[in-house]
Motif scaffolding. Structure first.
Motif, PDB file in Angstrom:
ATOM      1  N   ASN A   1       0.912  68.919   9.293  1.00 14.63           N
ATOM      2  CA  ASN A   1       1.296  68.626   7.908  1.00 14.63           C
ATOM      3  C   ASN A   1       2.202  69.720   7.363  1.00 14.63           C
ATOM      4  O   ASN A   1       2.183  70.855   7.845  1.00 14.63           O
ATOM      5  N   GLU A   2       2.974  69.366   6.344  1.00 12.40           N
ATOM      6  CA  GLU A   2       3.810  70.369   5.662  1.00 12.40           C
ATOM      7  C   GLU A   2       3.347  70.418   4.207  1.00 12.40           C
ATOM      8  O   GLU A   2       3.885  69.715   3.349  1.00 12.40           O
ATOM      9  N   LEU A   3       2.319  71.206   3.969  1.00 18.51           N
ATOM     10  CA  LEU A   3       1.702  71.212   2.647  1.00 18.51           C
ATOM     11  C   LEU A   3       2.215  72.363   1.789  1.00 18.51           C
ATOM     12  O   LEU A   3       2.702  73.376   2.312  1.00 18.51           O
TER      13      LEU A   3
ATOM     14  N   ALA B   1       5.231  59.861   7.533  1.00 18.34           N
ATOM     15  CA  ALA B   1       5.161  60.927   6.536  1.00 18.34           C
ATOM     16  C   ALA B   1       4.675  60.363   5.203  1.00 18.34           C
ATOM     17  O   ALA B   1       5.288  59.455   4.655  1.00 18.34           O
TER      18      ALA B   1
ATOM     19  N   PHE C   1       1.947  64.831   4.340  1.00 16.45           N
ATOM     20  CA  PHE C   1       0.914  64.624   5.352  1.00 16.45           C
ATOM     21  C   PHE C   1       1.505  63.720   6.440  1.00 16.45           C
ATOM     22  O   PHE C   1       2.109  62.700   6.129  1.00 16.45           O
ATOM     23  N   TYR C   2       1.342  64.105   7.677  1.00 19.15           N
ATOM     24  CA  TYR C   2       1.768  63.239   8.782  1.00 19.15           C
ATOM     25  C   TYR C   2       0.531  62.561   9.352  1.00 19.15           C
ATOM     26  O   TYR C   2      -0.443  63.230   9.711  1.00 19.15           O
ATOM     27  N   THR C   3       0.587  61.243   9.406  1.00 22.02           N
ATOM     28  CA  THR C   3      -0.595  60.510   9.856  1.00 22.02           C
ATOM     29  C   THR C   3      -0.791  60.689  11.361  1.00 22.02           C
ATOM     30  O   THR C   3       0.173  60.813  12.121  1.00 22.02           O
TER      31      THR C   3
END
Lengths: 278, 147
Positions: free
Chosen positions: A139-141, A58, A66-68
């Motif tokens: 992603n959790e934007l 994360a 953003f999750y890679t």
């Protein structure tokens, strides 16, 4: 005649081994460059003992989390089966194989300066890894962040970073710092739209409510003016500052996964480049 | 108006200044800081040897042993009457985790002693970094960040 025979004997002796040796060299070079580019730091969910390069880390940012992604060669969840051109477009232009744009949390504006050979050596190394089947996390934007399609416009306005030519003799350091190591992504202040202020290269970025910031690492009094070249090299190798304190946070991972893996000559090149800034 | 504003500022600043001063007077806190400073200086000394800035390779093990002795004091450096300064309250909320972290630092320092006694630069460097990281791991969780 003797020379010709010797050459023939050498050819016979090494002929079968040469391609294998070349492949080994490519993988070794790819492994080195992958370390220099810091890929494992972001693409590994260390917090949850994740497999290296399988993604899920994360990255918290002012724009959300953003999750890679998984960059092991799994063909469904990773980058397995990507062509060279697809990999190059992703790494240096931020374009996914389906044509969509990546968010610049992936530092392609910095990687844009990576040579084709180096990028493909990295690909060869990643392709040699054990595939890991691990789907990417969405992603959790934050609400105001536009979709990925808007990143095309962002790139047109901002990317890639337009660096000036480095001074003579500092090219290797500049390449490692600006492109492979992408140091400016954290240590250079940003202007509107997230564009790096290249006139203040590595002058530090301020700490904010949503970002831990990063100190100046140019040769200014706030940066490394009091550090000797050898202090910087030692810090990049083992993480200790001249005052006996050790690196922490994101920089500890950079040292562990990236700079400590470099050759002394490359660490010296980085130190010389930093000491020449300002 | 200016005088009133100044008075308000002084009044607001006073409690913080007073707390900082109180921390400096607390002998337990001063002792903790002295030990931490000693540990830090031990790292500086070993760093100078590792970089060959001083030609004292035989003193690497001496410094490592001193570090290993002092690092054993960490677990006892946080009695209840020493709360404050940059030590975060979490230290007193999770004593078992603190004890485990302190033991990791002891183990890392012992490994450094072993490496330093052996004399291989690469092994010493690895152990040196691990020892430093064990300290930093604690600081990240339990120490207020420096400005």
């Amino acid at each position: 005649m003797k020379t010709g025979l010797a050459a023939l004997a050498l050819l016979l002796l090494t002929g079968g081994a040469a391609p294998a040796a070349a492949a080994d060299d490519l993988l070794a070079r790819g492994a080195y460059l992958t370390a220099a580019a810091g890929c494992v730091s972001c693409h590994t969910d260390k917090e949850n003992d994740g497999t290296p390069f399988a993604g899920g880390h994360a990255i918290e940012s002012p724009y959300g989390i953003f999750y890679t992604p998984n960059i092991t060669p799994d063909s469904e969840t990773g980058i397995g089966g990507w062509t060279d051109d697809e990999f190059l477009a992703a790494l240096r232009e931020g374009i996914a194989p389906d044509g969509s744009h990546y968010y610049p949390a992936f530092p392609y504006p910095s990687y844009a300066g990576m040579t084709r050979d180096d990028a493909l050596a990295i690909k060869a190394y990643l392709d040699s890894l054990e595939p890991v089947r691990q789907p990417n996390k969405p992603n959790e934007l934050r609400w105001f962040v536009p979709g990925r399609s808007a990143m095309g416009l962002w790139k047109a306005l901002n990317s890639p970073w337009d660096y000036a030519e480095p001074a003579a003799g500092l090219e290797r350091g500049a390449y490692l710092v600006r492109h492979l190591g992408h140091c400016g992504e954290c240590h250079t202040p940003r202007g509107a739209g997230g564009r790096l202020k290249l006139s203040q290269e590595l002058a530090g970025s301020p700490k904010t409510a949503s970002s831990e910031g990063a100190p100046a690492i140019d040769n200014s009094p706030d940066g490394l003016a009091d550090w000797a070249l050898s202090d910087i090299e030692f810090y990049l190798e083992l993480g200790m500052r001249p005052d006996g304190d050790f690196s922490s946070g994101g920089m500890a991972a950079v040292i562990e996964d990236n700079t400590s893996q470099l050759t002394p000559a490359d660490r010296q090149a980085i130190a010389r480049y930093l000491k020449n800034l300002r | 108006m200016l005088i009133r504003l100044t008075a308000v500022c002084v009044a607001l600043a006073l409690p913080f200044g007073a707390i900082a001063h109180e921390n400096q007077k607390n002998p337990e806190i001063r002792y903790r800081h002295a030990i931490m400073e000693t540990l830090s200086n031990q790292f500086v000394a070993m760093g100078l040897i590792l970089q060959a800035k001083v030609d004292r390779p035989d003193e690497m093990a001496v410094n490592a042993r001193a570090l290993a002795e002092n690092v054993r004091l960490i677990a006892g450096l946080f009695p209840d009457n020493s709360k404050g300064a940059k030590a975060l309250p979490l230290i007193w909320d999770e004593p078992e985790k603190v004890a485990q972290a302190a033991q990791r630092a002891v183990d890392a320092a012992d490994a450094l002693v072993a490496a330093a006694t052996d004399g291989n630069r690469q092994a010493i460097a690895r152990a040196f970094k691990a020892a430093g990281d064990s300290c930093k791991g604690c600081h990240e969780r339990y120490k207020e960040a420096d400005d």
